[in-house]
Design an enzyme around this catalytic site. Structure first.
Site, PDB file in Angstrom:
ATOM      1  N   LYS A 118       0.806  -1.222   0.000  1.00 23.45           N
ATOM      2  CA  LYS A 118       0.000   0.000   0.000  1.00 23.45           C
ATOM      3  C   LYS A 118       0.839   1.273   0.000  1.00 23.45           C
ATOM      4  O   LYS A 118       0.334   2.339  -0.297  1.00 23.45           O
ATOM      5  CB  LYS A 118      -1.047  -0.013   1.108  1.00 23.45           C
ATOM      6  N   ASP A 119       2.121   1.149   0.323  1.00 23.69           N
ATOM      7  CA  ASP A 119       2.998   2.321   0.280  1.00 23.69           C
ATOM      8  C   ASP A 119       3.626   2.532  -1.096  1.00 23.69           C
ATOM      9  O   ASP A 119       4.336   3.516  -1.306  1.00 23.69           O
ATOM     10  CB  ASP A 119       4.104   2.194   1.329  1.00 23.69           C
ATOM     11  N   ARG A 144       3.439   5.305  17.797  1.00 19.68           N
ATOM     12  CA  ARG A 144       1.995   5.540  17.945  1.00 19.68           C
ATOM     13  C   ARG A 144       1.436   4.826  19.170  1.00 19.68           C
ATOM     14  O   ARG A 144       0.636   5.384  19.916  1.00 19.68           O
ATOM     15  CB  ARG A 144       1.254   5.054  16.709  1.00 19.68           C
ATOM     16  N   ARG A 187      -8.621   8.430   4.543  1.00 21.56           N
ATOM     17  CA  ARG A 187      -9.561   7.354   4.212  1.00 21.56           C
ATOM     18  C   ARG A 187     -10.284   6.837   5.464  1.00 21.56           C
ATOM     19  O   ARG A 187     -11.509   6.703   5.479  1.00 21.56           O
ATOM     20  CB  ARG A 187      -8.765   6.218   3.548  1.00 21.56           C
ATOM     21  N   ARG A 188      -9.505   6.578   6.501  1.00 17.35           N
ATOM     22  CA  ARG A 188     -10.125   6.079   7.742  1.00 17.35           C
ATOM     23  C   ARG A 188     -11.008   7.148   8.362  1.00 17.35           C
ATOM     24  O   ARG A 188     -12.146   6.875   8.766  1.00 17.35           O
ATOM     25  CB  ARG A 188      -9.037   5.659   8.739  1.00 17.35           C
ATOM     26  N   ARG A 221       1.125  10.612  14.131  1.00 19.92           N
ATOM     27  CA  ARG A 221       2.177  10.200  13.205  1.00 19.92           C
ATOM     28  C   ARG A 221       3.219   9.381  13.920  1.00 19.92           C
ATOM     29  O   ARG A 221       3.198   9.226  15.133  1.00 19.92           O
ATOM     30  CB  ARG A 221       2.836  11.438  12.560  1.00 19.92           C
ATOM     31  N   CYS A 235      -1.634   8.283  -1.776  1.00 20.23           N
ATOM     32  CA  CYS A 235      -1.934   7.979  -0.377  1.00 20.23           C
ATOM     33  C   CYS A 235      -2.605   9.176   0.286  1.00 20.23           C
ATOM     34  O   CYS A 235      -2.984   9.137   1.433  1.00 20.23           O
ATOM     35  CB  CYS A 235      -0.678   7.559   0.371  1.00 20.23           C
TER      36      CYS A 235
HETATM   37  C1  DPM Z   1      -0.706   4.486   3.657  1.00 22.38           C
HETATM   38  C2  DPM Z   1      -1.641   4.916   4.609  1.00 22.38           C
HETATM   39  C3  DPM Z   1      -1.092   4.588   5.862  1.00 22.38           C
HETATM   40  C4  DPM Z   1       0.183   3.955   5.632  1.00 22.38           C
HETATM   41  C5  DPM Z   1      -2.964   5.602   4.309  1.00 22.38           C
HETATM   42  C6  DPM Z   1      -4.183   4.724   4.555  1.00 22.38           C
HETATM   43  C7  DPM Z   1      -1.709   4.877   7.192  1.00 22.38           C
HETATM   44  C8  DPM Z   1      -1.345   6.273   7.643  1.00 22.38           C
HETATM   45  C9  DPM Z   1      -1.844   6.608   9.008  1.00 22.38           C
HETATM   46  C10 DPM Z   1      -0.789   4.614   2.181  1.00 22.38           C
HETATM   47  N1  DPM Z   1       0.394   3.944   4.277  1.00 22.38           N
HETATM   48  O1  DPM Z   1      -4.128   3.561   4.963  1.00 22.38           O
HETATM   49  O2  DPM Z   1      -5.318   5.239   4.333  1.00 22.38           O
HETATM   50  O3  DPM Z   1      -2.497   5.796   9.687  1.00 22.38           O
HETATM   51  O4  DPM Z   1      -1.555   7.732   9.427  1.00 22.38           O
HETATM   52  C11 DPM Z   1       1.303   1.872   6.558  1.00 22.38           C
HETATM   53  C12 DPM Z   1       0.999   0.882   7.536  1.00 22.38           C
HETATM   54  C13 DPM Z   1       1.268  -0.370   6.940  1.00 22.38           C
HETATM   55  C14 DPM Z   1       1.751  -0.117   5.663  1.00 22.38           C
HETATM   56  C15 DPM Z   1       0.484   1.124   8.894  1.00 22.38           C
HETATM   57  C16 DPM Z   1      -1.023   1.219   9.015  1.00 22.38           C
HETATM   58  C17 DPM Z   1       1.150  -1.757   7.544  1.00 22.38           C
HETATM   59  C18 DPM Z   1       0.011  -2.579   6.962  1.00 22.38           C
HETATM   60  C19 DPM Z   1       0.224  -3.129   5.567  1.00 22.38           C
HETATM   61  C20 DPM Z   1       1.172   3.385   6.642  1.00 22.38           C
HETATM   62  N2  DPM Z   1       1.793   1.255   5.474  1.00 22.38           N
HETATM   63  O5  DPM Z   1      -1.733   1.451   8.031  1.00 22.38           O
HETATM   64  O6  DPM Z   1      -1.514   1.055  10.153  1.00 22.38           O
HETATM   65  O7  DPM Z   1       1.235  -3.790   5.278  1.00 22.38           O
HETATM   66  O8  DPM Z   1      -0.665  -2.904   4.759  1.00 22.38           O
END
Ligand code: DPM
Length: 358
Positions: A97-98, A172, A148-149, A166, A260
């Site tokens: 997702k990143d 966190r 999104r959340r 953050r 993102c």
């Molecule tokens: C992206 C988002 C977030 C990450 C945006 C989203 C969360 C940012 C936040 C694109 N990347 O989800 O709407 O909560 O401020 C990220 C996490 C993981 C990968 C952590 C998480 C782990 C889960 C995975 C950060 N990137 O989302 O809690 O492997 O999918």
């Protein structure tokens, strides 16, 4: 000594062994994810020597700004890609997702591993133990920097307030537990599980509460697109169903020109060779939204043909039926077009503007 794309070492018995260098970010989650892929590779290729090279990225350094505000799409990936380009590493493990839906030239996703739970989860401040998003008191503050959340949950749980939080997962959790700023935070269930923190999950959010991000829960291995040996090696890690779901999700996001930093969410499923995709876009407060669903056959017997050797939204998967990949990509594009025809671009443009002005 150099042989082909591999750095080679002699093991003392005259045997030449390959050294594969794996790039990773320095965060604990990134290390765990890289170690996990390293273990899989070791099992499949016992003769390969793996070296792990850890680097810190812009995303790791800027810990106090909301992710959606930094505006650098490839926040966590750029430095690692530079290292790939310079041949300092041979592959990089990412959370899918990143990874942007369009990768810079010369790179490709050579493996998408079987997805963990793609859902989001609630982690409560210990003092709120036993409560849910529904039963938390009015005005309770929920920590998330994900537009999104926040968009989905604001609409669904109007009695709650949402604030940015953050930092990496460790930071966190600390911010949640050691202060009284947040009643709960929302995190991806997959990351929590990989960190061994499943016990902190009090609630897993189903699609009726919060649809997930494109690619969430899946690990991806990024490689040099021209590096056939490494591509072939990592391709054995592909999980077909995850590949098809994620191609559809990424094609959907790419067509919407989302990154993102826009509130876009999905839900996918494969059942009896039918891939279904639900996709949605939201205004920042969730008041405006568009949500539609479509499905397609991903039966390898279907007649959609495609040129071999082709990437689908950045993914190279020779060992997954091409026709199914083409169908999955088309599904994402078609669903995005349907939403665009109903006004999705207006919603996203407004969300982007308001977020930039925050
Ligand atoms: C992206 C988002 C977030 C990450 C945006 C989203 C969360 C940012 C936040 C694109 N990347 O989800 O709407 O909560 O401020 C990220 C996490 C993981 C990968 C952590 C998480 C782990 C889960 C995975 C950060 N990137 O989302 O809690 O492997 O999918």
């Amino acid at each position: 000594m150099e042989e082909g794309p591999y750095k080679c070492v002699r093991d003392g018995n005259g045997t030449v062994n390959r050294v594969i260098r794996m790039g990773t970010r320095k965060s604990q989650l990134a290390r765990i994810q890289t170690d996990y892929v390293a273990e899989k590779l070791k099992t499949l290729y016992p003769d390969v020597h793996l070296e792990i090279v850890a680097m810190s990225t812009i995303g790791d350094k800027i810990l106090d700004t909301a992710l959606s505000k930094i505006g650098e799409k490839s926040l966590f990936t750029k430095e690692l890609e530079n290292a790939l380009e310079r041949n300092e590493v041979d592959l990089v493990v990412h959370s899918l997702k990143d990874l942007p839906t369009t990768l810079p030239n010369g790179f490709t996703i050579g493996a998408v591993l079987q997805r963990e739970s793609p859902h989001d989860a609630v982690v409560l401040h210990p003092k709120n133990s036993g409560l849910t998003l529904d039963t938390l008191p009015d005005g309770s503050v929920i920590g998330t920097s994900s537009l999104r959340r926040a968009a989905q949950l604001k609409k669904r749980f109007p009695h709650l307030e949402f604030k940015d939080i953050r930092g990496n997962l460790n930071t966190r959790l600390k911010k949640l537990d050691e202060k009284e700023d947040y009643a709960a935070i929302i995190l991806a269930a997959a990351g929590l599980k990989r960190m061994g923190w499943e016990a902190r999950v009090s609630q897993v959010l189903g699609p009726e509460d919060c649809m997930y991000a494109v690619g969430q829960g899946a690990l991806a291995v990024e490689v040099r697109a021209r590096d056939c040996d490494i591509l072939e090696m990592v391709s054995t890690l592909h999980h077909s169903e995850t590949v098809l779901r994620c191609i559809a999700e990424r094609a959907f996001l790419r067509r919407l020109e989302g990154g993102c930093s826009v509130p876009v969410a999905v839900n996918t499923e494969v059942k009896d060779s039918v891939l279904s995709l639900t996709g949605a876009v939201y205004s920042l407060d969730g008041a405006d939204s568009l949500k539609e669903a479509m499905e397609t056959s991903v039966d390898p017997g279907n007649k959609l043909v495609a040129a071999a050797d082709i990437q689908h939204v950045g993914v190279t998967a020779h060992n997954v039926p091409q026709c199914a990949q083409v169908a999955a990509e088309k599904l994402g594009v078609d669903l995005a077009d349907l939403l665009l025809s109903k006004g999705a671009m207006e919603i996203l443009t407004t969300a982007r503007k308001l977020n930039d002005a925050r």
